[in-house]
Design a protein around this motif. Structure first.
Motif, PDB file in Angstrom:
ATOM      1  N   VAL A  24     -41.495 101.022  19.736  1.00  0.00           N
ATOM      2  CA  VAL A  24     -42.604 100.069  19.651  1.00  0.00           C
ATOM      3  C   VAL A  24     -43.765 100.603  20.490  1.00  0.00           C
ATOM      4  O   VAL A  24     -43.601 100.865  21.686  1.00  0.00           O
ATOM      5  N   PRO A  25     -44.958 100.781  19.887  1.00  0.00           N
ATOM      6  CA  PRO A  25     -46.110 101.316  20.627  1.00  0.00           C
ATOM      7  C   PRO A  25     -46.534 100.415  21.780  1.00  0.00           C
ATOM      8  O   PRO A  25     -46.199  99.219  21.828  1.00  0.00           O
ATOM      9  N   GLY A  26     -47.297 100.993  22.687  1.00  0.00           N
ATOM     10  CA  GLY A  26     -47.709 100.284  23.891  1.00  0.00           C
ATOM     11  C   GLY A  26     -48.493  99.018  23.616  1.00  0.00           C
ATOM     12  O   GLY A  26     -48.321  98.006  24.301  1.00  0.00           O
ATOM     13  N   LYS A  27     -49.391  99.036  22.622  1.00  0.00           N
ATOM     14  CA  LYS A  27     -50.213  97.858  22.335  1.00  0.00           C
ATOM     15  C   LYS A  27     -49.354  96.663  21.952  1.00  0.00           C
ATOM     16  O   LYS A  27     -49.568  95.536  22.426  1.00  0.00           O
ATOM     17  N   GLU A  28     -48.355  96.898  21.111  1.00  0.00           N
ATOM     18  CA  GLU A  28     -47.474  95.817  20.695  1.00  0.00           C
ATOM     19  C   GLU A  28     -46.580  95.363  21.854  1.00  0.00           C
ATOM     20  O   GLU A  28     -46.253  94.181  21.979  1.00  0.00           O
ATOM     21  N   GLN A  29     -46.181  96.293  22.712  1.00  0.00           N
ATOM     22  CA  GLN A  29     -45.384  95.917  23.880  1.00  0.00           C
ATOM     23  C   GLN A  29     -46.172  94.983  24.798  1.00  0.00           C
ATOM     24  O   GLN A  29     -45.631  94.017  25.338  1.00  0.00           O
ATOM     25  N   LYS A  30     -47.457  95.275  24.961  1.00  0.00           N
ATOM     26  CA  LYS A  30     -48.299  94.421  25.805  1.00  0.00           C
ATOM     27  C   LYS A  30     -48.477  93.041  25.188  1.00  0.00           C
ATOM     28  O   LYS A  30     -48.475  92.026  25.892  1.00  0.00           O
ATOM     29  N   LEU A  31     -48.620  93.008  23.881  1.00  0.00           N
ATOM     30  CA  LEU A  31     -48.746  91.723  23.190  1.00  0.00           C
ATOM     31  C   LEU A  31     -47.510  90.855  23.413  1.00  0.00           C
ATOM     32  O   LEU A  31     -47.603  89.680  23.771  1.00  0.00           O
ATOM     33  N   ILE A  32     -46.334  91.450  23.229  1.00  0.00           N
ATOM     34  CA  ILE A  32     -45.084  90.711  23.373  1.00  0.00           C
ATOM     35  C   ILE A  32     -44.912  90.233  24.813  1.00  0.00           C
ATOM     36  O   ILE A  32     -44.553  89.076  25.075  1.00  0.00           O
ATOM     37  N   THR A  33     -45.193  91.111  25.749  1.00  0.00           N
ATOM     38  CA  THR A  33     -45.046  90.761  27.162  1.00  0.00           C
ATOM     39  C   THR A  33     -46.011  89.648  27.551  1.00  0.00           C
ATOM     40  O   THR A  33     -45.645  88.711  28.289  1.00  0.00           O
ATOM     41  N   LYS A  34     -47.239  89.719  27.050  1.00  0.00           N
ATOM     42  CA  LYS A  34     -48.225  88.697  27.365  1.00  0.00           C
ATOM     43  C   LYS A  34     -47.811  87.338  26.804  1.00  0.00           C
ATOM     44  O   LYS A  34     -48.004  86.299  27.457  1.00  0.00           O
ATOM     45  N   MET A  35     -47.210  87.318  25.611  1.00  0.00           N
ATOM     46  CA  MET A  35     -46.732  86.065  25.038  1.00  0.00           C
ATOM     47  C   MET A  35     -45.700  85.408  25.966  1.00  0.00           C
ATOM     48  O   MET A  35     -45.748  84.198  26.219  1.00  0.00           O
ATOM     49  N   VAL A  36     -44.785  86.215  26.479  1.00  0.00           N
ATOM     50  CA  VAL A  36     -43.736  85.684  27.354  1.00  0.00           C
ATOM     51  C   VAL A  36     -44.339  85.132  28.640  1.00  0.00           C
ATOM     52  O   VAL A  36     -44.041  84.008  29.059  1.00  0.00           O
ATOM     53  N   LEU A  37     -45.203  85.910  29.266  1.00  0.00           N
ATOM     54  CA  LEU A  37     -45.763  85.485  30.544  1.00  0.00           C
ATOM     55  C   LEU A  37     -46.693  84.280  30.382  1.00  0.00           C
ATOM     56  O   LEU A  37     -46.721  83.391  31.242  1.00  0.00           O
ATOM     57  N   ASN A  38     -47.451  84.239  29.304  1.00  0.00           N
ATOM     58  CA  ASN A  38     -48.320  83.083  29.058  1.00  0.00           C
ATOM     59  C   ASN A  38     -47.511  81.801  28.878  1.00  0.00           C
ATOM     60  O   ASN A  38     -47.930  80.718  29.287  1.00  0.00           O
ATOM     61  N   ALA A  39     -46.334  81.931  28.249  1.00  0.00           N
ATOM     62  CA  ALA A  39     -45.519  80.745  27.971  1.00  0.00           C
ATOM     63  C   ALA A  39     -45.018  80.086  29.244  1.00  0.00           C
ATOM     64  O   ALA A  39     -44.762  78.876  29.262  1.00  0.00           O
ATOM     65  N   VAL A  40     -44.867  80.873  30.324  1.00  0.00           N
ATOM     66  CA  VAL A  40     -44.328  80.315  31.578  1.00  0.00           C
ATOM     67  C   VAL A  40     -45.319  80.471  32.725  1.00  0.00           C
ATOM     68  O   VAL A  40     -44.948  80.389  33.890  1.00  0.00           O
ATOM     69  N   ARG A  41     -46.569  80.662  32.371  1.00  0.00           N
ATOM     70  CA  ARG A  41     -47.578  80.992  33.382  1.00  0.00           C
ATOM     71  C   ARG A  41     -47.645  79.965  34.518  1.00  0.00           C
ATOM     72  O   ARG A  41     -47.796  80.318  35.686  1.00  0.00           O
ATOM     73  N   SER A  42     -47.516  78.716  34.200  1.00  0.00           N
ATOM     74  CA  SER A  42     -47.642  77.673  35.221  1.00  0.00           C
ATOM     75  C   SER A  42     -46.424  77.605  36.133  1.00  0.00           C
ATOM     76  O   SER A  42     -46.467  76.968  37.174  1.00  0.00           O
ATOM     77  N   ARG A  43     -45.338  78.256  35.736  1.00  0.00           N
ATOM     78  CA  ARG A  43     -44.107  78.183  36.527  1.00  0.00           C
ATOM     79  C   ARG A  43     -43.562  79.562  36.883  1.00  0.00           C
ATOM     80  O   ARG A  43     -42.408  79.708  37.264  1.00  0.00           O
TER      81      ARG A  43
END
Length: 552
Positions: free
Chosen positions: A377-396
């Protein structure tokens, strides 16, 4: 390899970093008395709050000499000034005599009044057989303060009837260290101190067991580690040259260092570099790993074809969309009443990328809430996936630790743009970029093992993850993943999940702060193909995961 760096590398290092021997001390007419590592040990003991100090050390670096200076300071003071008796215990009579001689030297240097320095016979009585006694030769210095320094060549049971400072030297080699520590720790009740100092003698030795408990944060004791190279950097060989009247040079030091390493041969790791000799086998036994795999759920996996980058944007989006949909659904199911930490191990060609999200419950147990693996999986898609995870729990989210080796740094850096890049463990920001080193593995892996052993970790059951965790071995006494890759041809694993889990567990213990904030709305506009970390994810966007409260 017996030493972390070669003779030539050491010669270059010391030529660049060495400083001249300190001028003679104004009061004593001698070089600065304590070398930095000796001074650090004494400083820790002088500081408030340090009742117990464990010191891992190289052989013959003068740590006992430094500790003898502290023993004199304590015994020569009045009770009102914090004085107390000092007791020294080791496994040989020669060491105890050497310690008393060093204390006598320090007494003269400090101009403290030592009434006597003598030998006497100490009666050791077995409480189970009170009629049986044995006489032990001991050494003693008495001070005008009324306190004394008492040095014994064994571990007498009568230590239980005394009070003060106790120094257990070369503790790994004394008889029945576990029982001796029980007796020594009783000193703490009335303001005493305990110093446990030693070279290693195997991973199963009680000394190493105690050190690992400290590193695992099971024990609250203070800890120091001084290996042969640490001592040399602090001027050990310069001091030796000064005492022997030799001229110091980086070439001479490098030659002397290599001579010492060659002398110890296969034992150099243990004798000089604080690496206990180990047995074989995995770091974590399979039954223990499987016992902790209790969580429901699946590991989300994405593997893209080799020609992915040659496809047009629509074709790429169609390939990745099913995975993003599954990920989005899993994120929506996350609990709202817990904190989270995240670990990310980067891989692109040979290795997998793995991400692990841990939920931190009120009782501090870590439960695996989400895990994903990415292959090719290229870096751009890895960043997208990682950002989705972190955004989902950003407040906690209390912290996220990223493998910053090689290309992994780019993911850590871009996540840091969004969630705050933390420069050090005590700083601000949610994202910590980890550059792996022996020191990191040595200090951060023991807490993970402790979590397994204490049932403070619960994971998603997965066969490949068992394999990854079992692949961690003790290498030079330090838990690491060996360079050998395992698995089927073309899809070999390299302990990737074990590293991601270690990073997530590390992140769960990071210092964190919480505060409210109001996010700035993202500007309207079309998808920017050059953006790897903006809020607009173009054709991959699966819905907003924004929150109105953040943790930084």
């Amino acid at each position: 390899m017996n030493a972390p760096i070669s003779r030539e590398e050491w010669q270059k290092l010391r030529a660049e970093t060495v400083t001249a021997i300190d001028d003679l001390a104004a009061d004593l007419g001698m070089p600065k008395v304590l070398l930095p590592y000796q001074s650090k040990a004494v400083g820790l003991l002088e500081s408030t709050g340090v009742e117990v100090l464990f010191v891992e050390k190289s052989r013959r670096i003068g740590m006992t000499w430094g500790l003898s200076s502290y023993a004199v300071l304590k015994a020569s003071k009045s009770k009102k000034a914090g004085g107390m008796d000092a007791m020294y215990i080791s496994y040989s009579q020669e060491m105890t005599r050497e310690f008393i001689d060093a204390c006598a030297m320090w007494s003269r240097a400090y101009a403290e009044a030592a009434i006597s320095q003598d030998e006497f016979l100490f009666e050791d009585t077995d409480p189970n057989n009170p009629d049986e006694t044995r006489h032990i030769k001991a050494f003693r210095i008495q001070f005008a303060s009324g306190f004394e320094i008492l040095a014994l060549s064994s571990a007498p049971r009568s230590l239980r009837g005394k009070q003060g400072l106790v120094i257990i030297d070369e503790a790994a080699f004394v008889e029945n260290l576990k029982e001796l520590l029980k007796a020594a720790m009783a000193f703490l009740m009335w303001g005493g101190q305990v110093v446990v100092c030693s070279t290693h003698d195997g991973t199963e030795n009680e000394f190493n067991v105690q050190v690992q408990d400290i590193l695992s944060e099971r024990s609250p004791y203070a800890h120091m580690r001084v290996d042969f190279d640490d001592a040399l950097k602090d001027g050990l060989y310069e001091r030796i040259c000064f005492v022997q009247g030799k001229e110091w040079s980086p070439e001479g030091e490098a030659e002397w260092r290599q001579k010492i390493i060659d002398f110890y041969g296969d034992g150099a790791d243990e004798e000089l570099f604080c690496v206990p000799s180990q047995g074989s086998g995995a770091w974590l036994p399979a039954p223990l790993i499987e016992a902790r795999m209790k969580e429901e759920g699946e590991v989300l996996r994405l593997e893209l074809p080799a020609n992915y980058l040659h496809l047009n944007q629509l074709q790429q989006a169609m390939l990745i969309a099913p995975f993003l949909a599954r990920l989005s659904a899993a994120l929506e199911r996350l609990p709202d009443d817990v904190l989270f930490s995240f670990g990310f191990d980067f891989g692109r060609v040979a290795d997998l990328t793995t991400g692990t999200l841990l939920a931190i419950e009120r009782n501090l147990k870590r439960r695996e809430a989400l895990s994903f693996e990415l292959r090719n999986v290229p870096g751009k898609e890895q960043k997208l996936i990682t950002k989705m995870v972190l955004n989902a729990v950003r407040s906690r989210l209390v912290g996220a630790a990223f493998d910053a080796t090689g290309m992994g740094w780019t993911v850590a850096e871009d996540m840091g743009r969004i969630f705050g890049l933390r420069e050090d463990a005590e700083g601000a920001g949610l994202v910590m970029a980890i550059h792996f080193s022996e020191s990191w593995y040595r200090t951060e892996m023991p807490p993970l093992k402790a979590a397994f052993e204490d049932d403070m970790l619960s994971l998603i059951a997965d066969r490949d993850h068992v394999t990854d965790l079992r692949s961690v071995k003790l290498i030079r006494g330090i838990p690491r993943v060996p360079p050998v890759r395992e698995g089927e041809k073309g899809k070999k694993r390299h302990g990737d999940y074990a590293i991601a889990l270690a990073l997530a567990h590390y992140a769960s213990r990071m210092q964190w702060r919480e505060f409210d904030y109001t996010p700035v709305p993202a500007p309207a506009g079309r998808y920017d193909e050059t953006s790897d970390y903006g809020d607009d994810d173009g054709p991959y966007r699966m819905g907003s995961m924004r929150r109105s409260k953040g943790t930084y």
